[in-house]
Design a protein around this motif. Structure first.
Motif, PDB file in Angstrom:
ATOM      1  N   TRP A  46      28.164  38.847  33.167  1.00  0.00           N
ATOM      2  CA  TRP A  46      29.109  39.981  32.314  1.00  0.00           C
ATOM      3  C   TRP A  46      28.601  39.773  30.851  1.00  0.00           C
ATOM      4  N   MET A  47      27.554  39.490  30.529  1.00  0.00           N
ATOM      5  CA  MET A  47      27.610  39.248  28.880  1.00  0.00           C
ATOM      6  C   MET A  47      26.166  40.520  28.675  1.00  0.00           C
ATOM      7  N   ASN A  63      48.157  30.552  32.221  1.00  0.00           N
ATOM      8  CA  ASN A  63      48.305  32.116  31.859  1.00  0.00           C
ATOM      9  C   ASN A  63      47.491  32.901  31.840  1.00  0.00           C
ATOM     10  N   GLU A  64      47.147  33.174  30.572  1.00  0.00           N
ATOM     11  CA  GLU A  64      46.354  33.881  29.946  1.00  0.00           C
ATOM     12  C   GLU A  64      45.717  35.673  31.089  1.00  0.00           C
ATOM     13  N   THR A  65      45.706  34.706  32.087  1.00  0.00           N
ATOM     14  CA  THR A  65      44.831  35.024  33.239  1.00  0.00           C
ATOM     15  C   THR A  65      45.595  35.829  34.111  1.00  0.00           C
ATOM     16  N   SER A  66      46.988  35.655  34.459  1.00  0.00           N
ATOM     17  CA  SER A  66      47.760  36.670  34.786  1.00  0.00           C
ATOM     18  C   SER A  66      47.843  38.077  35.180  1.00  0.00           C
ATOM     19  N   GLY A  67      48.086  38.498  35.882  1.00  0.00           N
ATOM     20  CA  GLY A  67      48.383  39.857  36.023  1.00  0.00           C
ATOM     21  C   GLY A  67      46.073  40.236  36.274  1.00  0.00           C
ATOM     22  N   ILE A  68      45.583  39.790  36.792  1.00  0.00           N
ATOM     23  CA  ILE A  68      43.986  40.182  37.444  1.00  0.00           C
ATOM     24  C   ILE A  68      44.092  39.859  38.649  1.00  0.00           C
ATOM     25  N   PRO A  69      43.834  40.723  39.621  1.00  0.00           N
ATOM     26  CA  PRO A  69      43.728  40.276  41.318  1.00  0.00           C
ATOM     27  C   PRO A  69      42.028  39.139  41.461  1.00  0.00           C
ATOM     28  N   PHE A  70      42.309  38.686  40.621  1.00  0.00           N
ATOM     29  CA  PHE A  70      40.676  37.726  41.065  1.00  0.00           C
ATOM     30  C   PHE A  70      41.021  35.861  40.112  1.00  0.00           C
ATOM     31  N   ASP A  71      40.710  35.323  40.567  1.00  0.00           N
ATOM     32  CA  ASP A  71      40.494  34.479  39.569  1.00  0.00           C
ATOM     33  C   ASP A  71      39.069  33.991  38.546  1.00  0.00           C
ATOM     34  N   PRO A  72      39.373  34.479  37.271  1.00  0.00           N
ATOM     35  CA  PRO A  72      38.734  34.658  36.954  1.00  0.00           C
ATOM     36  C   PRO A  72      37.047  33.754  36.061  1.00  0.00           C
ATOM     37  N   TYR A  73      37.759  32.239  36.910  1.00  0.00           N
ATOM     38  CA  TYR A  73      36.855  31.026  36.626  1.00  0.00           C
ATOM     39  C   TYR A  73      35.874  30.774  37.525  1.00  0.00           C
ATOM     40  N   PHE A  74      35.866  30.964  39.001  1.00  0.00           N
ATOM     41  CA  PHE A  74      35.024  31.157  39.919  1.00  0.00           C
ATOM     42  C   PHE A  74      35.075  32.738  39.828  1.00  0.00           C
ATOM     43  N   PRO A 121      33.301  30.074  46.287  1.00  0.00           N
ATOM     44  CA  PRO A 121      34.370  31.262  46.651  1.00  0.00           C
ATOM     45  C   PRO A 121      35.482  31.916  45.816  1.00  0.00           C
ATOM     46  N   VAL A 122      36.387  33.231  45.473  1.00  0.00           N
ATOM     47  CA  VAL A 122      36.892  33.181  44.182  1.00  0.00           C
ATOM     48  C   VAL A 122      38.498  33.737  44.822  1.00  0.00           C
ATOM     49  N   PRO A 123      39.493  32.552  44.385  1.00  0.00           N
ATOM     50  CA  PRO A 123      40.214  32.621  45.308  1.00  0.00           C
ATOM     51  C   PRO A 123      40.893  34.077  44.242  1.00  0.00           C
ATOM     52  N   VAL A 124      42.247  34.492  45.274  1.00  0.00           N
ATOM     53  CA  VAL A 124      43.187  35.684  45.067  1.00  0.00           C
ATOM     54  C   VAL A 124      45.051  36.160  45.023  1.00  0.00           C
ATOM     55  N   PRO A 125      45.549  36.406  44.550  1.00  0.00           N
ATOM     56  CA  PRO A 125      46.883  35.963  44.774  1.00  0.00           C
ATOM     57  C   PRO A 125      47.711  36.422  45.672  1.00  0.00           C
ATOM     58  N   PHE A 126      48.540  36.486  46.295  1.00  0.00           N
ATOM     59  CA  PHE A 126      49.242  36.604  47.315  1.00  0.00           C
ATOM     60  C   PHE A 126      49.527  37.884  47.194  1.00  0.00           C
ATOM     61  N   SER A 152      30.529  40.974  43.801  1.00  0.00           N
ATOM     62  CA  SER A 152      28.974  42.279  43.334  1.00  0.00           C
ATOM     63  C   SER A 152      29.777  42.636  42.279  1.00  0.00           C
ATOM     64  N   TRP A 153      30.430  42.280  41.225  1.00  0.00           N
ATOM     65  CA  TRP A 153      30.968  42.771  40.047  1.00  0.00           C
ATOM     66  C   TRP A 153      31.643  44.219  40.735  1.00  0.00           C
ATOM     67  N   ASP A 154      32.552  44.103  41.324  1.00  0.00           N
ATOM     68  CA  ASP A 154      33.342  45.517  41.236  1.00  0.00           C
ATOM     69  C   ASP A 154      34.476  44.816  42.185  1.00  0.00           C
ATOM     70  N   SER A 155      35.478  45.017  40.492  1.00  0.00           N
ATOM     71  CA  SER A 155      36.310  43.898  41.079  1.00  0.00           C
ATOM     72  C   SER A 155      37.581  44.630  42.692  1.00  0.00           C
ATOM     73  N   VAL A 156      37.059  45.753  42.751  1.00  0.00           N
ATOM     74  CA  VAL A 156      38.323  46.572  43.499  1.00  0.00           C
ATOM     75  C   VAL A 156      37.516  46.010  44.766  1.00  0.00           C
ATOM     76  N   ALA A 157      36.553  46.415  45.256  1.00  0.00           N
ATOM     77  CA  ALA A 157      35.435  46.181  46.352  1.00  0.00           C
ATOM     78  C   ALA A 157      35.764  44.856  46.578  1.00  0.00           C
ATOM     79  N   ASP A 158      35.683  43.212  45.895  1.00  0.00           N
ATOM     80  CA  ASP A 158      35.778  42.259  45.793  1.00  0.00           C
ATOM     81  C   ASP A 158      36.852  41.401  46.494  1.00  0.00           C
ATOM     82  N   VAL A 159      38.313  42.289  45.935  1.00  0.00           N
ATOM     83  CA  VAL A 159      39.094  42.533  46.306  1.00  0.00           C
ATOM     84  C   VAL A 159      39.929  42.091  47.735  1.00  0.00           C
ATOM     85  N   ALA A 160      39.354  42.956  48.586  1.00  0.00           N
ATOM     86  CA  ALA A 160      39.004  43.910  49.480  1.00  0.00           C
ATOM     87  C   ALA A 160      37.769  43.012  50.621  1.00  0.00           C
ATOM     88  N   LYS A 161      37.700  42.180  50.295  1.00  0.00           N
ATOM     89  CA  LYS A 161      37.047  40.990  51.184  1.00  0.00           C
ATOM     90  C   LYS A 161      37.373  40.087  51.202  1.00  0.00           C
TER      91      LYS A 161
END
Length: 375
Positions: A140-141, A266-277, A283-288, A311-320
């Motif tokens: 990410w750098m 709270n600062e990470t609300s609205g994103i499709p995955f947990d940025p911490y992991f 494993p990376v949690p995603v919202p309901f 794979s650093w493609d958030s859309v494709a990764d969330v679909a997994k």
């Protein structure tokens, strides 16, 4: 004791001998002339006024013969020395004049001893110039530091080691047997020299930005870990079981004020995955999610992107993302007689159901929200 004039004559003689050997690689010339000035100074001290400086051309020819080297090629299309040799002669003349000052001579000798550092710096500058054409950074750098970190990965290691080896060999006068390759070496060195100030400024700026971001993150996060944590460790997911010990899917959790209880900050609300992991290898949690509903982070257990699938493609990764398995098929039921989480804490759980309190009424949970919460 020899005079300053004799010292200057010895330096001029050494420079003249070097000029007669300038068709040889630099390292060979350094080996041939190693200790020349010191030997001549000793001879001058012993001979006194009878000491005479030998002829530079004759001395250079004798060195060539003693080392088994070929004679100097004296052919020139115009009968005059090439322009680069005249420039070399001019540089050495200037150097001789500068060395008349002891302080300036000390600086020149110091700079000469630091040449290996320049060889390394030249390789690093060339690496940072070439690397952006092959990859965009490290994780990410971005920026100069990211490319330097990328040097510890396989492609970066190959490129950096190759450039270091080439730069050091060039600095030693090797790997440039022809005039064409020596011209390439000179061109590359000039480019690296011009890029060095910009590279150092970029590196300093990138380091400052990295330190600033790290300190800001540490200040904002300290002493708390973002999101939900246990003993300072982030909680990735939550699994609920009922009083009978059976797993409860899709349970909604709230805090004492009725706010959704989320594992993320709270600062990470609205994103499709947990940025911490995300990107950490686990494993990376995603919202309901549900059609027409807002993403919810307080409905557990959360689906997770399997470890290693990022794979650093958030859309494709969330679909997994996949549903997770409960850690236990069944847990110990709540013991009969345990205090029920009811208003006033008076009720008891009996066979999975709350028993009447002291007033004969069955307590109702006060923490249940009265408003419908969209998942």
């Amino acid at each position: 004791m020899i005079t300053t004039t004799v010292h200057d004559d010895i330096r001029a003689f050494a420079a003249a001998v070097r000029s007669h050997l300038d068709d040889l690689p630099v390292d060979e010339v350094d080996d041939l002339l190693d200790g020349l000035e010191a030997d001549l100074a000793d001879q001058a001290s012993e001979a006194g006024e009878d000491f005479t400086i030998p002829d530079a051309a004759t001395y250079a020819a004798e060195l060539r013969a003693a080392a088994g080297l070929p004679e100097r090629d004296r052919k020139s299309p115009t009968g005059r020395p090439p322009i680069h040799r005249r420039l070399i002669g001019l540089r050495r003349t200037i150097e001789t004049q500068i060395r008349r000052n002891p302080a300036a001579e000390w600086v020149i000798n110091l700079m000469g001893s630091l040449r290996p550092l320049w060889w390394i710096l030249r390789a690093v500058v060339l690496y940072l110039f070439i690397a952006p054409f092959f990859w965009s950074g490290y994780g990410w750098m971005s920026g100069t530091v990211a490319y330097l970190i990328g040097a510890v990965q396989f492609p970066g290691i190959v490129l950096m080691v190759g450039l270091l080896l080439l730069s050091v060999q060039w600095g030693r006068g090797r790997w440039a047997p022809s005039a064409l390759l020596r011209g390439v070496r000179l061109s590359v060195t000039v480019v690296a020299l011009l890029l060095t100030p910009f590279t150092l400024v970029s590196l300093a700026s990138s380091l400052q930005s990295l330190v600033w971001d790290s300190s800001s993150h540490a200040t904002s996060a300290s002493p708390f870990t973002p999101g939900l944590s246990l003993d300072g460790q982030r909680v990735r997911n939550i699994y609920a079981y009922d009083a009978e010990g059976n797993p409860i899917p899709n349970v909604q959790l709230f805090d004492q004020d009725g706010n959704p209880l989320k594992t993320i900050g709270n600062e990470t609300s609205g994103i499709p995955f947990d940025p911490y992991f995300y990107g950490g290898g686990g494993p990376v949690p995603v919202p309901f999610t549900a059609p027409g509903a807002v993403d919810a982070w307080n409905i557990y257990p959360l689906r997770e992107i399997p470890a290693g699938d990022s794979s650093w493609d958030s859309v494709a990764d969330v679909a997994k993302a996949k549903a997770t398995a409960f850690p236990f098929m069944r847990v110990q039921p709540v013991p009969i007689g345990a205090i029920s989480p009811s208003a006033g804490g008076a009720g008891l759980v009996q066979n999975g159901a709350p028993s009447p309190g002291a007033d004969g009424l069955t307590p109702t949970p006060s923490s249940q929200p009265t408003e419908a919460v969209a998942p």
